[in-house]
Motif scaffolding. Structure first.
Motif, short mmCIF file in Angstrom:
data_model
loop_
_atom_site.label_atom_id
_atom_site.label_comp_id
_atom_site.label_asym_id
_atom_site.label_seq_id
_atom_site.Cartn_x
_atom_site.Cartn_y
_atom_site.Cartn_z
N ASN A 46 11.24 -0.89 -10.40
CA ASN A 46 9.95 -1.11 -11.04
C ASN A 46 9.28 0.21 -11.37
O ASN A 46 9.22 1.11 -10.53
CB ASN A 46 9.03 -1.90 -10.09
CG ASN A 46 9.48 -3.32 -9.91
OD1 ASN A 46 9.99 -3.95 -10.83
ND2 ASN A 46 9.31 -3.83 -8.70
N ILE A 48 5.73 1.76 -12.10
CA ILE A 48 4.35 1.40 -11.81
C ILE A 48 3.44 2.58 -12.14
O ILE A 48 3.63 3.68 -11.61
CB ILE A 48 4.20 1.04 -10.32
CG1 ILE A 48 5.17 -0.07 -9.94
CG2 ILE A 48 2.75 0.69 -9.99
CD1 ILE A 48 5.40 -0.18 -8.43
N VAL A 50 0.23 4.59 -11.65
CA VAL A 50 -0.80 4.78 -10.63
C VAL A 50 -1.86 5.70 -11.24
O VAL A 50 -1.53 6.70 -11.88
CB VAL A 50 -0.21 5.40 -9.34
CG1 VAL A 50 -1.31 5.68 -8.33
CG2 VAL A 50 0.85 4.47 -8.75
N ASN A 59 -2.76 10.63 -13.36
CA ASN A 59 -1.89 9.47 -13.49
C ASN A 59 -0.44 9.86 -13.31
O ASN A 59 -0.05 10.99 -13.63
CB ASN A 59 -2.07 8.84 -14.88
CG ASN A 59 -3.52 8.51 -15.17
OD1 ASN A 59 -4.11 7.66 -14.52
ND2 ASN A 59 -4.10 9.20 -16.15
N CYS A 62 5.45 5.79 -11.20
CA CYS A 62 6.32 5.83 -10.02
C CYS A 62 7.40 4.75 -10.16
O CYS A 62 7.11 3.64 -10.61
CB CYS A 62 5.51 5.56 -8.75
SG CYS A 62 4.25 6.81 -8.45
N ARG A 69 8.21 -0.92 -1.12
CA ARG A 69 6.78 -0.91 -1.45
C ARG A 69 6.36 0.53 -1.70
O ARG A 69 6.57 1.41 -0.86
CB ARG A 69 5.99 -1.51 -0.28
CG ARG A 69 4.50 -1.57 -0.55
CD ARG A 69 3.76 -2.33 0.53
NE ARG A 69 4.15 -3.74 0.49
CZ ARG A 69 4.42 -4.47 1.56
NH1 ARG A 69 4.33 -3.95 2.76
NH2 ARG A 69 4.76 -5.73 1.44
N LEU A 70 5.73 0.75 -2.85
CA LEU A 70 5.22 2.08 -3.21
C LEU A 70 4.16 2.51 -2.19
O LEU A 70 3.24 1.76 -1.90
CB LEU A 70 4.62 2.04 -4.62
CG LEU A 70 4.04 3.34 -5.14
CD1 LEU A 70 5.09 4.43 -5.24
CD2 LEU A 70 3.38 3.11 -6.50
N VAL A 72 1.40 4.06 -2.13
CA VAL A 72 0.36 4.53 -3.03
C VAL A 72 -0.76 5.29 -2.30
O VAL A 72 -1.23 6.31 -2.80
CB VAL A 72 -0.19 3.37 -3.91
CG1 VAL A 72 -0.98 2.38 -3.09
CG2 VAL A 72 -1.00 3.90 -5.06
N SER A 86 -5.07 3.96 -7.16
CA SER A 86 -4.76 2.53 -7.16
C SER A 86 -3.74 2.26 -8.25
O SER A 86 -3.50 3.09 -9.13
CB SER A 86 -6.01 1.70 -7.37
OG SER A 86 -6.57 1.96 -8.65
N PHE A 87 -3.16 1.06 -8.17
CA PHE A 87 -2.28 0.62 -9.25
C PHE A 87 -3.15 0.49 -10.49
O PHE A 87 -4.24 -0.07 -10.43
CB PHE A 87 -1.64 -0.72 -8.90
CG PHE A 87 -0.77 -0.67 -7.69
CD1 PHE A 87 0.46 -0.02 -7.71
CD2 PHE A 87 -1.18 -1.26 -6.51
CE1 PHE A 87 1.26 0.03 -6.59
CE2 PHE A 87 -0.38 -1.21 -5.37
CZ PHE A 87 0.83 -0.56 -5.42
N THR A 93 -2.73 0.55 -18.24
CA THR A 93 -1.28 0.72 -18.41
C THR A 93 -0.92 0.66 -19.89
O THR A 93 -0.18 1.51 -20.39
CB THR A 93 -0.51 -0.34 -17.60
OG1 THR A 93 -0.83 -0.18 -16.21
CG2 THR A 93 0.99 -0.21 -17.80
#
Length: 165
Positions: A46, A48, A50, A59, A62, A69-70, A72, A86-87, A93
């Motif tokens: 994935n 993602i 951030v 930014n 990742c 699990r990232l 973060v 945060s995501f 995005t």
């Protein structure tokens, strides 16, 4: 197949080998995709985005395997050297990558947006990543990514969740 043309152009400019796979857009989210297409979570990577919140404007994309699990609020926050991260929401995005959730990938990104790869990704002989759209995925050997400008392999970027006891 409908991979984002910017993604394909980026892959070709980097000389990377890949296989494009068609994907039902309704099955593009990781769990649904893996179940429908028989791809193990340990082979699905994935991407993602951030985003920092304090201060804003930092930014990173990742890449972690779907069964991890990232980290973060640990590794990512410390490496970005910010107080809060945060995501990124779907709107940010899309704004920063031009890609929608379920199709986000590490190719075709704007210059200056760093890509961090969890070291576990590099241990795979192949992984599935997004293709910049919800209608396709890419299968590739992740070792091709080592040393690419803007890409960095990071130990401990993700953790493996412990099963509930």
């Amino acid at each position: 197949m409908v991979a984002d043309p910017r993604v394909i152009a980026d892959l070709e400019s980097k000389g990377l080998s890949y296989e494009e796979m068609a994907c039902d857009p309704d099955l593009a989210d990781t769990a649904a995709f893996c179940e429908a297409y028989g791809v193990p979570l340990e082979k699905s990577a994935n991407a993602i985005l951030v985003a920092s919140r304090k201060p804003e404007g930092h930014n990173v994309v990742c890449v972690v395997l779907a069964h991890t699990r990232l980290d973060v609020n640990g590794t990512v926050r410390r490496r970005l050297d910010v107080r809060k991260v945060s995501f990124a929401p779907a709107e940010l995005t899309m704004e920063l990558t031009g890609q929608e959730i379920g199709g986000v990938t590490i190719f075709g990104l704007p210059d200056g947006l760093p890509v961090w790869l969890d070291s576990r990704v590099m241990d795979c002989d192949w992984v599935i990543v997004g293709a910049g759209s919800r209608s396709a995925k890419l299968r590739l050997d992740p070792t091709q990514l080592a040393g690419l400008p803007g890409y960095e392999v990071v130990d401990g970027l993700a953790t493996v969740p412990q099963p509930a006891s």
